[in-house]
Design a protein around this motif. Structure first.
Motif, PDB file in Angstrom:
ATOM      1  N   ARG B 335      -0.909  10.209  13.412  1.00  0.00           N
ATOM      2  CA  ARG B 335      -1.193   8.916  14.118  1.00  0.00           C
ATOM      3  C   ARG B 335       0.068   8.061  14.291  1.00  0.00           C
ATOM      4  NH1 ARG B 335      -5.564   6.072  10.697  1.00  0.00           N
ATOM      5  NH2 ARG B 335      -6.117   5.022  12.551  1.00  0.00           N
ATOM      6  N   ALA B 336      -0.154   7.332  15.294  1.00  0.00           N
ATOM      7  CA  ALA B 336       1.221   6.367  15.596  1.00  0.00           C
ATOM      8  C   ALA B 336       0.708   4.937  15.750  1.00  0.00           C
ATOM      9  CB  ALA B 336       1.821   6.625  16.988  1.00  0.00           C
ATOM     10  N   PHE B 337       1.335   4.023  15.457  1.00  0.00           N
ATOM     11  CA  PHE B 337       0.730   2.551  15.462  1.00  0.00           C
ATOM     12  C   PHE B 337       1.090   1.987  16.727  1.00  0.00           C
ATOM     13  CE2 PHE B 337       1.179  -2.125  15.012  1.00  0.00           C
ATOM     14  CZ  PHE B 337       0.037  -2.410  14.776  1.00  0.00           C
ATOM     15  N   GLY B 338       2.141   1.985  17.271  1.00  0.00           N
ATOM     16  CA  GLY B 338       2.402   1.353  18.474  1.00  0.00           C
ATOM     17  C   GLY B 338       3.037   2.336  19.766  1.00  0.00           C
ATOM     18  N   PHE B 339       3.319   1.766  20.796  1.00  0.00           N
ATOM     19  CA  PHE B 339       3.900   2.769  21.714  1.00  0.00           C
ATOM     20  C   PHE B 339       5.172   3.142  21.443  1.00  0.00           C
ATOM     21  CE2 PHE B 339       7.077   0.496  24.005  1.00  0.00           C
ATOM     22  CZ  PHE B 339       7.097  -0.584  23.583  1.00  0.00           C
ATOM     23  N   SER B 340       5.846   2.428  20.706  1.00  0.00           N
ATOM     24  CA  SER B 340       7.283   3.059  20.357  1.00  0.00           C
ATOM     25  C   SER B 340       7.452   3.696  19.135  1.00  0.00           C
ATOM     26  CB  SER B 340       8.312   1.677  20.494  1.00  0.00           C
ATOM     27  OG  SER B 340       7.648   0.853  19.424  1.00  0.00           O
ATOM     28  N   ASP B 341       6.256   4.028  18.539  1.00  0.00           N
ATOM     29  CA  ASP B 341       6.083   4.769  17.205  1.00  0.00           C
ATOM     30  C   ASP B 341       5.783   6.319  17.443  1.00  0.00           C
ATOM     31  OD1 ASP B 341       6.899   2.630  15.655  1.00  0.00           O
ATOM     32  OD2 ASP B 341       4.730   1.928  15.706  1.00  0.00           O
ATOM     33  N   GLU B 342       6.391   7.170  16.466  1.00  0.00           N
ATOM     34  CA  GLU B 342       6.067   8.490  16.701  1.00  0.00           C
ATOM     35  C   GLU B 342       5.051   8.913  15.638  1.00  0.00           C
ATOM     36  OE1 GLU B 342       8.451   7.108  14.976  1.00  0.00           O
ATOM     37  OE2 GLU B 342       9.014   8.030  13.150  1.00  0.00           O
ATOM     38  N   PRO B 343       4.190   9.800  16.109  1.00  0.00           N
ATOM     39  CA  PRO B 343       3.290  10.081  15.172  1.00  0.00           C
ATOM     40  C   PRO B 343       3.445  10.350  13.571  1.00  0.00           C
ATOM     41  CG  PRO B 343       2.847  11.278  17.152  1.00  0.00           C
ATOM     42  CD  PRO B 343       4.156  10.691  16.995  1.00  0.00           C
ATOM     43  N   LEU B 344       2.846   9.852  12.859  1.00  0.00           N
ATOM     44  CA  LEU B 344       3.278  10.258  11.208  1.00  0.00           C
ATOM     45  C   LEU B 344       1.840  10.666  10.364  1.00  0.00           C
ATOM     46  CD1 LEU B 344       5.331   7.015  10.067  1.00  0.00           C
ATOM     47  CD2 LEU B 344       6.037   9.115  10.969  1.00  0.00           C
ATOM     48  N   ILE B 345       1.878  11.383   9.420  1.00  0.00           N
ATOM     49  CA  ILE B 345       0.769  11.875   8.493  1.00  0.00           C
ATOM     50  C   ILE B 345      -0.085  10.650   8.260  1.00  0.00           C
ATOM     51  CG2 ILE B 345      -0.095  13.164   6.871  1.00  0.00           C
ATOM     52  CD1 ILE B 345       1.941  15.137   7.504  1.00  0.00           C
ATOM     53  N   ARG B 346      -1.159  10.101   8.556  1.00  0.00           N
ATOM     54  CA  ARG B 346      -1.865   8.861   8.136  1.00  0.00           C
ATOM     55  C   ARG B 346      -3.106   9.075   7.598  1.00  0.00           C
ATOM     56  NH1 ARG B 346       1.509   4.688   9.291  1.00  0.00           N
ATOM     57  NH2 ARG B 346       0.539   3.761   7.781  1.00  0.00           N
ATOM     58  N   MET B 347      -3.782   8.519   6.724  1.00  0.00           N
ATOM     59  CA  MET B 347      -5.080   8.488   6.423  1.00  0.00           C
ATOM     60  C   MET B 347      -5.969   7.892   7.504  1.00  0.00           C
ATOM     61  SD  MET B 347      -4.878   7.752   2.342  1.00  0.00           S
ATOM     62  CE  MET B 347      -3.222   7.226   2.160  1.00  0.00           C
ATOM     63  N   ARG B 348      -7.280   8.101   7.460  1.00  0.00           N
ATOM     64  CA  ARG B 348      -8.101   7.573   8.528  1.00  0.00           C
ATOM     65  C   ARG B 348      -9.188   6.930   7.759  1.00  0.00           C
ATOM     66  NH1 ARG B 348      -8.798  13.530  10.722  1.00  0.00           N
ATOM     67  NH2 ARG B 348      -9.472  13.885   8.611  1.00  0.00           N
ATOM     68  N   ASN B 349     -10.242   7.413   7.287  1.00  0.00           N
ATOM     69  CA  ASN B 349     -11.373   6.841   6.472  1.00  0.00           C
ATOM     70  C   ASN B 349     -11.491   7.607   5.367  1.00  0.00           C
ATOM     71  OD1 ASN B 349     -12.736   5.088   8.797  1.00  0.00           O
ATOM     72  ND2 ASN B 349     -12.137   6.935   9.689  1.00  0.00           N
ATOM     73  N   THR B 350     -10.929   7.172   4.320  1.00  0.00           N
ATOM     74  CA  THR B 350     -10.706   8.084   2.945  1.00  0.00           C
ATOM     75  C   THR B 350     -11.885   7.509   1.846  1.00  0.00           C
ATOM     76  OG1 THR B 350      -8.449   7.918   3.511  1.00  0.00           O
ATOM     77  CG2 THR B 350      -9.037   8.983   1.484  1.00  0.00           C
ATOM     78  N   ALA B 351     -12.655   8.526   1.210  1.00  0.00           N
ATOM     79  CA  ALA B 351     -13.805   7.857   0.444  1.00  0.00           C
ATOM     80  C   ALA B 351     -13.868   8.720  -0.842  1.00  0.00           C
ATOM     81  CB  ALA B 351     -14.944   7.839   1.278  1.00  0.00           C
ATOM     82  N   ILE B 352     -14.236   8.321  -1.913  1.00  0.00           N
ATOM     83  CA  ILE B 352     -14.913   8.996  -2.824  1.00  0.00           C
ATOM     84  C   ILE B 352     -16.481   8.884  -2.947  1.00  0.00           C
ATOM     85  CG2 ILE B 352     -15.328   8.647  -5.335  1.00  0.00           C
ATOM     86  CD1 ILE B 352     -12.824   7.068  -5.772  1.00  0.00           C
ATOM     87  N   LEU B 353     -16.788   9.966  -2.932  1.00  0.00           N
ATOM     88  CA  LEU B 353     -18.319  10.231  -2.514  1.00  0.00           C
ATOM     89  C   LEU B 353     -19.069   9.774  -3.677  1.00  0.00           C
ATOM     90  CD1 LEU B 353     -17.148  12.033  -0.278  1.00  0.00           C
ATOM     91  CD2 LEU B 353     -19.178  13.585  -0.666  1.00  0.00           C
ATOM     92  N   PRO B 354     -20.185   9.035  -3.530  1.00  0.00           N
ATOM     93  CA  PRO B 354     -21.087   8.426  -4.636  1.00  0.00           C
ATOM     94  C   PRO B 354     -21.580   9.388  -5.596  1.00  0.00           C
ATOM     95  CG  PRO B 354     -22.204   7.956  -2.438  1.00  0.00           C
ATOM     96  CD  PRO B 354     -20.817   9.018  -2.077  1.00  0.00           C
ATOM     97  N   GLY B 355     -21.911   8.911  -6.535  1.00  0.00           N
ATOM     98  CA  GLY B 355     -22.904   9.709  -7.713  1.00  0.00           C
ATOM     99  C   GLY B 355     -24.353   9.220  -7.916  1.00  0.00           C
ATOM    100  N   THR B 356     -24.654   9.446  -8.993  1.00  0.00           N
ATOM    101  CA  THR B 356     -26.285   8.956  -9.132  1.00  0.00           C
ATOM    102  C   THR B 356     -26.427   7.950 -10.062  1.00  0.00           C
ATOM    103  OG1 THR B 356     -25.997  10.721 -10.978  1.00  0.00           O
ATOM    104  CG2 THR B 356     -26.801  11.583  -8.738  1.00  0.00           C
ATOM    105  N   ASP B 357     -25.570   7.106 -10.623  1.00  0.00           N
ATOM    106  CA  ASP B 357     -25.634   6.258 -11.615  1.00  0.00           C
ATOM    107  C   ASP B 357     -26.187   4.652 -10.987  1.00  0.00           C
ATOM    108  OD1 ASP B 357     -24.870   7.886 -14.034  1.00  0.00           O
ATOM    109  OD2 ASP B 357     -22.882   7.989 -13.081  1.00  0.00           O
ATOM    110  N   LYS B 358     -26.589   4.109 -11.747  1.00  0.00           N
ATOM    111  CA  LYS B 358     -26.842   2.655 -11.425  1.00  0.00           C
ATOM    112  C   LYS B 358     -25.803   1.678 -12.077  1.00  0.00           C
ATOM    113  CE  LYS B 358     -30.618   3.541  -9.306  1.00  0.00           C
ATOM    114  NZ  LYS B 358     -30.501   3.511  -7.701  1.00  0.00           N
ATOM    115  N   LEU B 359     -25.322   0.642 -11.419  1.00  0.00           N
ATOM    116  CA  LEU B 359     -24.227  -0.302 -11.739  1.00  0.00           C
ATOM    117  C   LEU B 359     -24.400  -0.770 -12.911  1.00  0.00           C
ATOM    118  CD1 LEU B 359     -21.587  -1.515 -11.243  1.00  0.00           C
ATOM    119  CD2 LEU B 359     -22.799  -3.258  -9.833  1.00  0.00           C
ATOM    120  N   GLU B 360     -25.989  -1.330 -13.139  1.00  0.00           N
ATOM    121  CA  GLU B 360     -26.387  -2.037 -14.438  1.00  0.00           C
ATOM    122  C   GLU B 360     -26.163  -1.003 -15.784  1.00  0.00           C
ATOM    123  OE1 GLU B 360     -27.993  -2.150 -11.584  1.00  0.00           O
ATOM    124  OE2 GLU B 360     -29.783  -1.459 -11.865  1.00  0.00           O
TER     125      GLU B 360
END
Lengths: 434, 460
Positions: B335-360
């Motif tokens: 992905r490149a940010f601006g028109f004058s930028d070359e594509p670099l390896i970038r994250m997109r939407n990076t997430a830890i998957l949820p578990g089964t515990d309750k916050l309390e």
């Protein structure tokens, strides 16, 4: 592009702004080109050249402001931007502190190299990569970006101010780490600006010292325990303390909203008498320094702290009017922290227990100066000697307190073309590990 | 029109070439303590080309859209590739072939008048100052940006994307009893969309502002955390930083090739069994993610990149060149940010998957530790050591929340910290207001559940 053409565009822009109803207006027209060579994972990877222009317009109408920035310099684009800027000002809110710079003697400024020598730039970078391989065999260049940037700009306003600036110079930045079998160090980085390719790039500044230390970091171990004592900040991260403190305590935002702990300390002692800090855009050791501010005032060097006394805030004209204080003669970040009288080696010899911090990975300090972060690429100091490199070591303190707790400042300084920093030993820093 | 011009010039080129036309815009209002310090509209656009030749790239860009500028950047990019190729002679194979992409966004650009942003910001600021006159400072920033890209690749891939994002940032500060100024900041309702698609009336944020004020009042009376390693719960609103900083950067393939800790750990157990981390392309849990990417700037069709599955390091994020090096399929991370930028390896939407515990239950399980709820920034290291600045949190004493804490920093070594994770809450929150910095900035999002782990916390 011919400078006369840029001046023509600037005057055309101002005339259109007046036609659309601006009471006062300023514009900056810039044209620039960059030639850039990239090395990734130790290998040449990319040659990049960019050509771009930029137009930034500020309008004041009925004491209301609008700002537009575009990157097109054709008449049609400028007409549209000028109209849009006046419209943005019309819907804005009144503020009697808005202004544009008063007329001063117009001037054309020049700085730097004449023309890019691409072949020689490539040869110098190739030599640099080879020198690192030979002289520091455990150091690995993760990424290196070297460029030649040339820019021409014109600033003009409706008070008759017109300055031009032609600047061209080379820059090189590297990100590196050391590797030996399974051992790997934290990455570190350095950058330097220069106008000539006549000498080896590796011999500039304190690069060799930093690469030597990087190889030693392979033996780093997690620090265990906690102490409050001396932290020596190397030039590579002194800005994280001194420049951040200056920005936090003397800049527009905290002075306007009265939250700076130095708000009423102008002319008073805010730091150790050993500490003097200046902004020095007009200095032979600075490459491509500011010649006029974004508001259109000619830049001058300026003391911020002299022998521990706060001499100036770093305020824009707007913030100065808002707070009833003086405008800073420069908005540049080119900073010099004056060297001291103690040799670096002697400074270390005088420390019984401490840490030499070469990179600080931390969050933005709070406006009261509280900070904490991870000391990277750093070493313990024990009984007057730099001993073990450390991992997983946190440091914390308060920036304002630290500036008052200066133990020593080194005679030696490091210059990278935009800053001049010594090594400083601060007391009262908390160091904690596992 | 522009599409036809680019198509005309790219047809018949033999070397691998990408031509991209792009425009970035940002409209912004900043009100600090009642002063309108920013009222700006910024646009930057142009055309660029990148050419691959035997293992090196040439790139060029110009801030114009014309027949001449397209021709110029293609020629200059080719000359730049030849310049390097002649000098370094890598003689590498052509880039791998990937399925041809075709993507055309159906959304239209919406030019939201500056007055709408300004009125919204002023009304929010009025609400804050009238309801909370005791604050020592306040700030409201309204930001609406958009990146529009038109991409043609000699492989036949085509993409026309529109990525608007809008956000409101609110900050407040108050004087503590020791005289120091304590501040708090929150990005509110940020996400994909033009301003008027996300925000309608300032009153929709009043409850969040009231909550922010209450937290600031707690923090004002807060204590410094005790430095050292302890049990912490990292709230779901900020745990995505672990996915991004602690893991994400170390598994970007360019950093792997530069010797990151992930280089020798593929297939190894590097985290608790509970940990699965995915860099999502455009859809997760049956919904579009906050900042979706359908085709990347090399013309690769975007797919999810599985980074860690049940504690095992499964893969890296790649561009075409690194995917070829590792013998895998790229998932569209260039992905490149601006028109004058070359594509670099970038994250997109990076997430830890949820578990089964309750916050309390997670809080109740800790005798002495901290519950950390707001962060300000983070940094990563190729060694896996990471840090985040923490701007809000609470002590946990004997299973119960205690006093608020002042600003601090947490740090750890990713693959060690992740092994200490023993509870994950059953919900996920996304954060999409920030930029990731790596030569170029880039809008990214990250997400996760509340995470219980052992971590090093700074303090006095």
């Amino acid at each position: 592009m011919e400078m006369s053409k840029l001046k023509e565009i600037a005057q055309y822009t101002l005339s259109r702004l007046k036609e659309y109803g601006a009471d006062e207006a300023q514009c900056k027209i810039k044209f620039g080109l960059v030639d850039e060579i990239n090395v990734d994972a130790g290998e040449f990877s990319l040659m990049r050249s960019t050509f771009d222009s930029a137009v930034t317009i500020k309008v004041i109408k009925d004491m209301k402001k609008g700002v537009i920035a575009i990157n097109k310099i054709d008449k049609e684009s400028i007409d549209a931007a000028a109209k849009e800027c006046v419209e943005a000002a019309i819907v804005s809110t009144e503020d009697d502190c808005l202004s544009i710079a008063e007329k001063d003697e117009n001037e054309d400024f020049f700085c730097g190299a004449e023309k890019c020598d691409r072949d020689k730039l490539f040869d110098r970078i190739n030599e640099y990569v080879e020198d690192i391989k030979n002289d520091y065999p455990k150091v690995f260049i993760e990424q290196l970006i070297a460029d030649y940037a040339e820019s021409q700009s014109v600033f003009a306003n409706t008070n008759g101010v017109e300055y031009s600036y032609t600047a061209a110079y080379y820059s090189m930045g590297s990100m590196y780490s050391a590797h030996d079998g399974d051992k790997t160090t934290s990455f570190n980085s350095m950058g330097i600006d220069f106008v000539s390719l006549d000498e080896k790039i590796l011999d500039k500044g304190t690069q060799r010292m930093m690469y030597e230390m990087c190889e030693k970091e392979l033996e780093a171990i997690p620090f265990e325990g906690k102490f409050t004592g001396t932290a020596v900040f190397a030039p590579s991260c002194l800005g994280d303390i001194v420049a951040t403190a200056i920005d936090n305590f003397t800049g527009d935002e905290t002075i306007i909203d009265n939250t700076s702990p130095w708000r009423n300390k102008l002319g008073e002692k805010v730091a150790s008498e050993k500490l003097s800090v200046s902004l020095i855009p007009i200095d032979d050791r600075i490459i491509g320094g500011e010649r006029y501010t974004a508001e259109g005032y000619k830049s001058k060097n300026c003391d911020i702290i002299k022998n521990g006394v706060l001499e100036n805030f770093t305020l824009s004209e707007y913030a100065a009017r808002k707070s009833g204080e003086k405008r800073c003669p420069t908005l540049s970040s080119c900073m010099e922290v004056k060297s001291g009288n103690t040799a670096y080696d002697d400074m270390i010899k005088n420390i019984e227990q401490g840490i030499l911090v070469c990179r600080l990975s931390g969050g933005q300090p709070a406006s009261n100066g509280d900070f904490s972060g991870v000391a990277k690429n750093s070493f313990l100091i024990e009984n007057g000697k730099i001993t073990k490199p450390v991992l997983e070591t946190m440091i914390s303190g308060n920036l304002a307190d630290m500036l008052n707790n200066v133990i020593d400042i080194s005679k030696e300084t490091a210059m990278d073309g935009s800053t001049i920093y010594p090594w400083i030993a601060f007391d009262g820093v908390t160091v904690s590990g596992k | 029109m522009l599409n036809d011009l680019i198509k005309k010039h790219i047809d018949g080129i033999s070397d691998y070439t990408e031509v991209r036309s792009q425009i970035n815009s940002n409209n912004r209002i900043s009100i600090i303590s009642g002063n309108l310090v920013g009222n700006s509209r910024v646009t930057s656009g142009g055309v660029c080309a990148r050419v691959y030749k035997n293992g090196v790239y040439g790139f060029s860009s110009m801030g114009e859209y014309s027949d001449e500028s397209i021709k110029s950047v293609i020629n200059a990019a080719r000359d730049n590739a030849l310049f390097l190729d002649r000098r370094v002679n890598k003689n590498k194979l052509p880039l791998m072939e990937t399925p041809t992409a075709f993507y055309k966004d159906t959304a239209d650009f919406i030019d939201v008048p500056q007055k709408i942003l300004l009125d919204y910001a002023k009304e929010l600021d009025d609400y804050i100052v009238n309801k909370y006159p005791d604050l020592s400072s306040r700030g409201v920033i309204v930001s609406s940006d958009c990146i529009e890209k038109l991409l043609h690749v000699t492989t036949g891939s085509f993409s026309h994307s529109l990525s608007p994002r809008s956000c409101i940032y609110v900050s407040m500060s108050a004087e503590a009893s020791d005289g120091s100024n304590i501040e708090l900041f929150e990005a509110m309702n940020c996400g994909k969309g033009f301003f008027t698609q996300i925000f309608s009336t300032p009153s929709e944020l009043y409850e969040k502002i009231d909550n922010l004020y209450e937290k600031l009042m707690s923090k004002k009376e807060g204590v410094f955390s005790e430095a050292g390693v302890c049990d912490c719960i990292i709230d779901s609103s900020i745990s995505g930083m672990i996915a991004h900083e602690a893991v994400g950067h170390t598994v970007e393939a360019d950093l792997v090739l530069s010797g990151s800790v992930a280089a020798t750990n593929l297939g190894n157990k590097i985290a608790s069994d509970k940990i699965t981390i995915i860099d999502y392309a455009h859809t997760a849990f049956g919904k579009e993610v906050p900042l979706p990417v359908y085709v990347d700037d090399e013309g690769t069709v975007c797919e999810d990149a599985v980074l860690i599955k049940n504690g095992i390091l499964k893969g890296y994020m790649n561009n075409k060149e690194t995917a070829m090096h590792f013998g895998v399929k790229p998932c569209g991370n260039a992905r490149a940010f601006g028109f004058s930028d070359e594509p670099l390896i970038r994250m997109r939407n990076t997430a830890i998957l949820p578990g089964t515990d309750k916050l309390e239950d997670m809080i109740a399980s800790i005798d002495n530790g901290y519950y950390l709820t707001k962060t300000q920034n983070g940094q990563a290291d190729t060694t896996g050591e990471f840090m985040f600045g923490i701007t809000m949190g609470y002590e946990i004493k004997n299973g119960k929340l205690g006093r608020a804490i002042r600003d601090t920093t947490i740090s750890g070594v990713a693959f060690e910290t992740l092994k200490t994770v023993d509870m994950l809450s059953d919900e996920i929150s996304w954060a999409s207001s920030g930029y990731c910095g790596k030569k170029q900035p880039m809008p990214v999002s990250d997400g996760g559940p509340a995470v219980k782990c052992k971590i090093n916390i700074g303090g006095r």
